[in-house]
Scaffold this active site. Structure first.
Site, short mmCIF file in Angstrom:
data_model
loop_
_atom_site.label_atom_id
_atom_site.label_comp_id
_atom_site.label_asym_id
_atom_site.label_seq_id
_atom_site.Cartn_x
_atom_site.Cartn_y
_atom_site.Cartn_z
N HIS A 1 -9.19 11.56 10.76
CA HIS A 1 -9.92 12.20 9.53
C HIS A 1 -11.58 12.55 9.75
O HIS A 1 -12.24 13.05 8.75
CB HIS A 1 -9.69 11.24 8.26
CG HIS A 1 -8.18 11.09 8.10
ND1 HIS A 1 -7.93 10.19 7.12
CD2 HIS A 1 -7.26 11.73 8.24
CE1 HIS A 1 -6.75 10.25 6.68
NE2 HIS A 1 -6.20 11.55 7.63
N GLY B 58 -4.36 -2.81 9.24
CA GLY B 58 -5.25 -2.39 7.81
C GLY B 58 -4.81 -1.10 7.09
O GLY B 58 -5.88 -0.34 6.75
N ASN C 118 -9.99 6.21 9.86
CA ASN C 118 -11.46 5.79 9.33
C ASN C 118 -12.34 6.80 9.95
O ASN C 118 -12.18 7.55 10.90
CB ASN C 118 -11.58 4.46 10.08
CG ASN C 118 -10.75 3.46 9.19
OD1 ASN C 118 -10.15 3.82 8.40
ND2 ASN C 118 -11.08 2.15 9.87
N VAL C 119 -13.23 7.17 8.98
CA VAL C 119 -14.40 8.14 9.38
C VAL C 119 -15.72 7.22 9.70
O VAL C 119 -16.60 8.04 9.66
CB VAL C 119 -14.49 9.19 8.06
CG1 VAL C 119 -13.13 9.99 8.20
CG2 VAL C 119 -14.65 8.42 7.08
N ASN D 4 -1.60 -6.87 8.41
CA ASN D 4 -2.02 -6.41 7.05
C ASN D 4 -1.67 -7.61 6.10
O ASN D 4 -0.57 -7.90 6.21
CB ASN D 4 -1.27 -5.12 6.62
CG ASN D 4 -1.96 -4.72 5.33
OD1 ASN D 4 -2.40 -5.42 4.37
ND2 ASN D 4 -1.90 -3.32 5.18
P1 NAD Z 1 -6.32 1.90 2.12
O1 NAD Z 1 -7.61 1.60 1.50
O2 NAD Z 1 -5.47 2.99 1.50
O3 NAD Z 1 -5.53 0.56 2.83
C1 NAD Z 1 -6.25 -0.55 3.35
C2 NAD Z 1 -5.17 -1.28 3.76
O4 NAD Z 1 -5.90 -2.26 4.42
C3 NAD Z 1 -4.47 -2.12 2.71
O5 NAD Z 1 -3.15 -2.15 2.87
C4 NAD Z 1 -4.96 -3.49 2.62
O6 NAD Z 1 -3.88 -4.64 2.28
C5 NAD Z 1 -5.20 -3.54 4.21
N1 NAD Z 1 -6.24 -4.62 4.37
C6 NAD Z 1 -7.54 -5.20 3.66
N2 NAD Z 1 -8.21 -6.01 4.30
C7 NAD Z 1 -7.62 -6.03 5.46
C8 NAD Z 1 -8.07 -6.81 6.80
N3 NAD Z 1 -9.16 -7.66 6.70
N4 NAD Z 1 -7.23 -6.65 7.70
C9 NAD Z 1 -6.07 -6.21 7.86
N5 NAD Z 1 -5.77 -5.36 6.80
C10 NAD Z 1 -6.31 -5.28 5.54
O7 NAD Z 1 -6.68 2.64 3.57
P2 NAD Z 1 -6.15 3.82 4.28
O8 NAD Z 1 -4.74 3.37 4.45
O9 NAD Z 1 -6.94 4.06 5.69
O10 NAD Z 1 -6.05 4.98 3.59
C11 NAD Z 1 -7.22 5.39 2.95
C12 NAD Z 1 -7.87 6.79 3.13
O11 NAD Z 1 -9.10 6.76 2.85
C13 NAD Z 1 -7.85 7.19 4.61
O12 NAD Z 1 -7.48 8.54 4.56
C14 NAD Z 1 -9.26 7.17 5.02
O13 NAD Z 1 -9.68 8.20 6.05
C15 NAD Z 1 -10.09 7.12 3.80
N6 NAD Z 1 -11.16 5.78 4.00
C16 NAD Z 1 -11.97 5.40 5.21
C17 NAD Z 1 -12.77 4.41 5.20
C18 NAD Z 1 -13.31 4.20 6.69
O14 NAD Z 1 -13.60 4.83 7.26
N7 NAD Z 1 -13.72 2.77 6.68
C19 NAD Z 1 -12.81 3.82 4.15
C20 NAD Z 1 -12.40 4.11 2.79
C21 NAD Z 1 -11.42 5.20 2.98
#
Ligand code: NAD
Ligand code: ZN
Length: 253
Positions: free
Chosen positions: A130, A197, A113-114, A223
């Site tokens: 990231h 997550g 996460n960023v 997850n």
């Molecule tokens: P992803 O969106 O691909 O997957 C999210 C996962 O979280 C899914 O498998 C989903 O089932 C699960 N999930 C949803 N709600 C949940 C909960 N309440 N508790 C536990 N699990 C839950 O995300 P990713 O695998 O991090 O990959 C996406 C890319 O996008 C990364 O490289 C990331 O850097 C970037 N990103 C980051 C953010 C952030 O900083 N918050 C947000 C969006 C995307």
């Protein structure tokens, strides 16, 4: 998405997960967008609303996009940085900061996460694989600084005069090698890895828990949905991070 209450999780799975946490001297944690979902941080796809719905994330979060239209990319990140600033860590982030205090030097948290929410929850043994939306960095020199919220276009680097950019890893870019290597070492040496997550699709982060398995350690996945590593892990807890993580630390003194 199915989101069972953690009390509906199999009690023996919960008990086993707690035992794995207590017994582990070295714990490595990998988190993804799912742990921040309940803080209201949208995933990449969800973020594509309103004006930005016309764009694919790859067309905004890439070096080519930045070369083509630096001002537009800058403004997209400025909006995401504001959203993240307005959000707050949830009990899942807080529980991981607490686990770090209990495990001390044997603990490492690597996040994809960023959003900076782990640091705001108090995590210190933290690697932001990231990058961080709340920072800008120079395209040329090593300068990193807080995001200049007042800028509507990329400002010059105060050190060398080149252009600043968001301090995040873009599509097609490599992860910072020191951050990746430190994470790989921690996962290879861990008695226990927690994978929370993340859809476990984005490499090289997705492979980190496999290093723990290869080293003889256990992996617990938290997850609500199945992922490509679900079939490989030691234990799966199908629930929300903000509920399952505090439940795992209950009674852990
Ligand atoms: P992803 O969106 O691909 O997957 C999210 C996962 O979280 C899914 O498998 C989903 O089932 C699960 N999930 C949803 N709600 C949940 C909960 N309440 N508790 C536990 N699990 C839950 O995300 P990713 O695998 O991090 O990959 C996406 C890319 O996008 C990364 O490289 C990331 O850097 C970037 N990103 C980051 C953010 C952030 O900083 N918050 C947000 C969006 C995307
Ligand atoms: Zn510079």
């Amino acid at each position: 998405m199915s989101e069972p209450d953690p009390v509906a999780l199999n009690p023996s799975d919960l008990a086993r997960a707690r035992e794995l946490i207590r017994a582990a001297e070295r714990v490595a944690v990998l988190t993804g967008a799912g742990i921040s979902a309940e803080s209201g941080i949208p995933t990449f796809r969800e973020a594509q609303t309103g004006h930005w719905a016309r764009f694919r994330p790859e067309d905004l979060a890439s070096p080519a996009a930045y070369r083509r239209d630096p001002e537009m990319v800058w403004q997209w990140y400025a909006g995401r940085a504001r959203d993240v600033q307005a959000a707050a860590p949830n009990p899942g982030h807080t529980a991981l900061a607490e686990l770090e205090r209990r495990k001390g030097e044997g603990f490492l948290l690597a996040t994809q996460n960023v959003d900076g929410l782990h640091a705001r929850a108090g995590s210190e043994r933290l690697i932001e694989l990231h990058g961080n939306l709340a920072q800008a960095r120079c395209e040329r020199c090593a300068h990193v600084q807080p995001w200049p919220g007042e800028a509507t276009a990329p400002p010059p680097c105060p050190v060398c005069g080149a252009t600043l950019r968001p301090n995040v890893v873009w599509f097609g870019e490599y992860l910072p090698s020191a951050a990746l290597e430190a994470s790989q070492l921690a996962f290879a040496q861990a008695d226990l890895a927690l994978v929370i997550g993340t859809s476990s699709l984005v490499e090289p982060a997705a492979s980190l828990p496999l290093l723990t398995l290869r080293g003889g350690g256990a992996v617990t996945e938290i997850n609500p949905d199945q992922t490509p590593i679900s079939a490989l892990v030691t234990l799966r807890l199908a629930g929300r991070a903000s509920q399952v993580l505090p439940a795992l630390l209950e009674d852990y003194v």
